[in-house]
Design a protein around this motif. Structure first.
Motif, PDB file in Angstrom:
ATOM      1  N   GLU A 294       0.832  -1.213   0.000  1.00  0.00           N
ATOM      2  CA  GLU A 294       0.000   0.000   0.000  1.00  0.00           C
ATOM      3  C   GLU A 294       0.863   1.258   0.000  1.00  0.00           C
ATOM      4  O   GLU A 294       0.637   2.180  -0.773  1.00  0.00           O
ATOM      5  CB  GLU A 294      -0.903   0.020   1.242  1.00  0.00           C
ATOM      6  N   LYS A 295       1.850   1.280   0.893  1.00  0.00           N
ATOM      7  CA  LYS A 295       2.684   2.480   1.016  1.00  0.00           C
ATOM      8  C   LYS A 295       3.554   2.691  -0.220  1.00  0.00           C
ATOM      9  O   LYS A 295       3.765   3.827  -0.638  1.00  0.00           O
ATOM     10  CB  LYS A 295       3.535   2.400   2.277  1.00  0.00           C
ATOM     11  N   LEU A 296       4.045   1.606  -0.805  1.00  0.00           N
ATOM     12  CA  LEU A 296       4.856   1.743  -2.024  1.00  0.00           C
ATOM     13  C   LEU A 296       4.022   2.264  -3.183  1.00  0.00           C
ATOM     14  O   LEU A 296       4.454   3.146  -3.927  1.00  0.00           O
ATOM     15  CB  LEU A 296       5.471   0.397  -2.406  1.00  0.00           C
ATOM     16  N   LEU A 297       2.819   1.717  -3.344  1.00  0.00           N
ATOM     17  CA  LEU A 297       1.966   2.143  -4.453  1.00  0.00           C
ATOM     18  C   LEU A 297       1.424   3.556  -4.250  1.00  0.00           C
ATOM     19  O   LEU A 297       1.050   4.218  -5.204  1.00  0.00           O
ATOM     20  CB  LEU A 297       0.826   1.149  -4.647  1.00  0.00           C
ATOM     21  N   ALA A 298       1.391   4.022  -2.987  1.00  0.00           N
ATOM     22  CA  ALA A 298       0.912   5.375  -2.701  1.00  0.00           C
ATOM     23  C   ALA A 298       1.981   6.429  -2.986  1.00  0.00           C
ATOM     24  O   ALA A 298       1.666   7.619  -3.076  1.00  0.00           O
ATOM     25  CB  ALA A 298       0.457   5.475  -1.246  1.00  0.00           C
ATOM     26  N   LEU A 299       3.236   6.008  -3.122  1.00  0.00           N
ATOM     27  CA  LEU A 299       4.313   6.956  -3.404  1.00  0.00           C
ATOM     28  C   LEU A 299       4.107   7.614  -4.761  1.00  0.00           C
ATOM     29  O   LEU A 299       3.651   6.967  -5.703  1.00  0.00           O
ATOM     30  CB  LEU A 299       5.671   6.246  -3.415  1.00  0.00           C
ATOM     31  N   SER A 300       4.466   8.879  -4.861  1.00  0.00           N
ATOM     32  CA  SER A 300       4.421   9.555  -6.162  1.00  0.00           C
ATOM     33  C   SER A 300       5.854   9.607  -6.690  1.00  0.00           C
ATOM     34  O   SER A 300       6.461  10.665  -6.779  1.00  0.00           O
ATOM     35  CB  SER A 300       3.827  10.950  -6.021  1.00  0.00           C
ATOM     36  N   ASP A 301       6.363   8.455  -7.031  1.00  0.00           N
ATOM     37  CA  ASP A 301       7.730   8.312  -7.513  1.00  0.00           C
ATOM     38  C   ASP A 301       7.700   7.957  -8.992  1.00  0.00           C
ATOM     39  O   ASP A 301       6.920   7.104  -9.412  1.00  0.00           O
ATOM     40  CB  ASP A 301       8.432   7.201  -6.720  1.00  0.00           C
ATOM     41  N   SER A 302       8.549   8.597  -9.768  1.00  0.00           N
ATOM     42  CA  SER A 302       8.547   8.354 -11.214  1.00  0.00           C
ATOM     43  C   SER A 302       9.076   6.967 -11.562  1.00  0.00           C
ATOM     44  O   SER A 302       8.893   6.506 -12.682  1.00  0.00           O
ATOM     45  CB  SER A 302       9.380   9.415 -11.923  1.00  0.00           C
ATOM     46  N   ARG A 303       9.730   6.299 -10.613  1.00  0.00           N
ATOM     47  CA  ARG A 303      10.257   4.955 -10.873  1.00  0.00           C
ATOM     48  C   ARG A 303       9.185   3.881 -10.772  1.00  0.00           C
ATOM     49  O   ARG A 303       9.413   2.742 -11.133  1.00  0.00           O
ATOM     50  CB  ARG A 303      11.400   4.637  -9.905  1.00  0.00           C
ATOM     51  N   ILE A 304       7.990   4.235 -10.273  1.00  0.00           N
ATOM     52  CA  ILE A 304       6.881   3.280 -10.182  1.00  0.00           C
ATOM     53  C   ILE A 304       5.896   3.605 -11.296  1.00  0.00           C
ATOM     54  O   ILE A 304       5.345   4.701 -11.349  1.00  0.00           O
ATOM     55  CB  ILE A 304       6.168   3.370  -8.813  1.00  0.00           C
ATOM     56  N   ASN A 305       5.655   2.644 -12.194  1.00  0.00           N
ATOM     57  CA  ASN A 305       4.722   2.913 -13.292  1.00  0.00           C
ATOM     58  C   ASN A 305       3.285   2.604 -12.861  1.00  0.00           C
ATOM     59  O   ASN A 305       3.039   2.148 -11.740  1.00  0.00           O
ATOM     60  CB  ASN A 305       5.125   2.163 -14.571  1.00  0.00           C
ATOM     61  N   LYS A 306       2.330   2.853 -13.721  1.00  0.00           N
ATOM     62  CA  LYS A 306       0.913   2.719 -13.351  1.00  0.00           C
ATOM     63  C   LYS A 306       0.501   1.280 -13.083  1.00  0.00           C
ATOM     64  O   LYS A 306      -0.515   1.033 -12.439  1.00  0.00           O
ATOM     65  CB  LYS A 306       0.027   3.328 -14.440  1.00  0.00           C
ATOM     66  N   ASP A 307       1.291   0.304 -13.558  1.00  0.00           N
ATOM     67  CA  ASP A 307       0.992  -1.109 -13.305  1.00  0.00           C
ATOM     68  C   ASP A 307       1.545  -1.583 -11.974  1.00  0.00           C
ATOM     69  O   ASP A 307       1.380  -2.753 -11.618  1.00  0.00           O
ATOM     70  CB  ASP A 307       1.571  -1.976 -14.423  1.00  0.00           C
ATOM     71  N   GLY A 308       2.228  -0.716 -11.230  1.00  0.00           N
ATOM     72  CA  GLY A 308       2.789  -1.086  -9.942  1.00  0.00           C
ATOM     73  C   GLY A 308       4.126  -1.788 -10.051  1.00  0.00           C
ATOM     74  O   GLY A 308       4.498  -2.572  -9.185  1.00  0.00           O
TER      75      GLY A 308
END
Length: 136
Positions: free
Chosen positions: A54-68
């Motif tokens: 939950e916390k990782l997917l809530a980050l607004s980081d450009s290294r995380i794409n929309k698919d998680g």
């Protein structure tokens, strides 16, 4: 196996590491050797606890794409092994950093002395600027 904390680990099969050619300067070596590492880690399908996900997917980081999927590219070192270590270390720091809770800020009022200093400074600036006008 990547050790995140005493109880949380990530298995090797969950992390996809690909060797690619690095970009930038380096002469012939850059053109011949695949020393950069492209790390991919699917957060949604991982064995991490739900709170971590939950916390990782809530980050607004450009290294995380929309698919998680977390995508990290490490290419600062000359060797593939050092770039692999750096990519894994950056993944670990990202996961650990997501779990750090921010301290709640307590709203405070400025002191009377600081308010007075601020107003005096504004008056001094205003007086200085008023002298710049035409003399009458």
């Amino acid at each position: 196996m990547l050790q995140i904390s005493n109880t949380v680990t990530i298995a090797d099969w969950e992390i996809e590491l690909n060797a690619i050619r690095a970009m930038g300067s380096g002469g012939q070596n850059v053109n011949k050797v695949s020393s950069a590492i492209h790390l991919r880690f699917d957060v949604k399908r991982s064995s991490l606890p739900a709170i971590y996900k939950e916390k990782l997917l809530a980050l607004s980081d450009s290294r995380i794409n929309k698919d998680g999927v977390i995508v990290i590219k490490a290419q600062t070192h000359r060797t593939q092994e050092k770039n692999r270590e750096e990519a894994l270390q950056r993944l670990k720091e990202m996961i650990v950093g997501a779990m750090v809770t921010q301290k709640k800020r307590l709203a405070t009022k400025p002191t009377r002395a600081s308010q007075r200093r601020r107003i005096e400074g504004k008056k001094r600036t205003g007086d200085k600027k008023s002298l710049r006008g035409k003399m009458r």
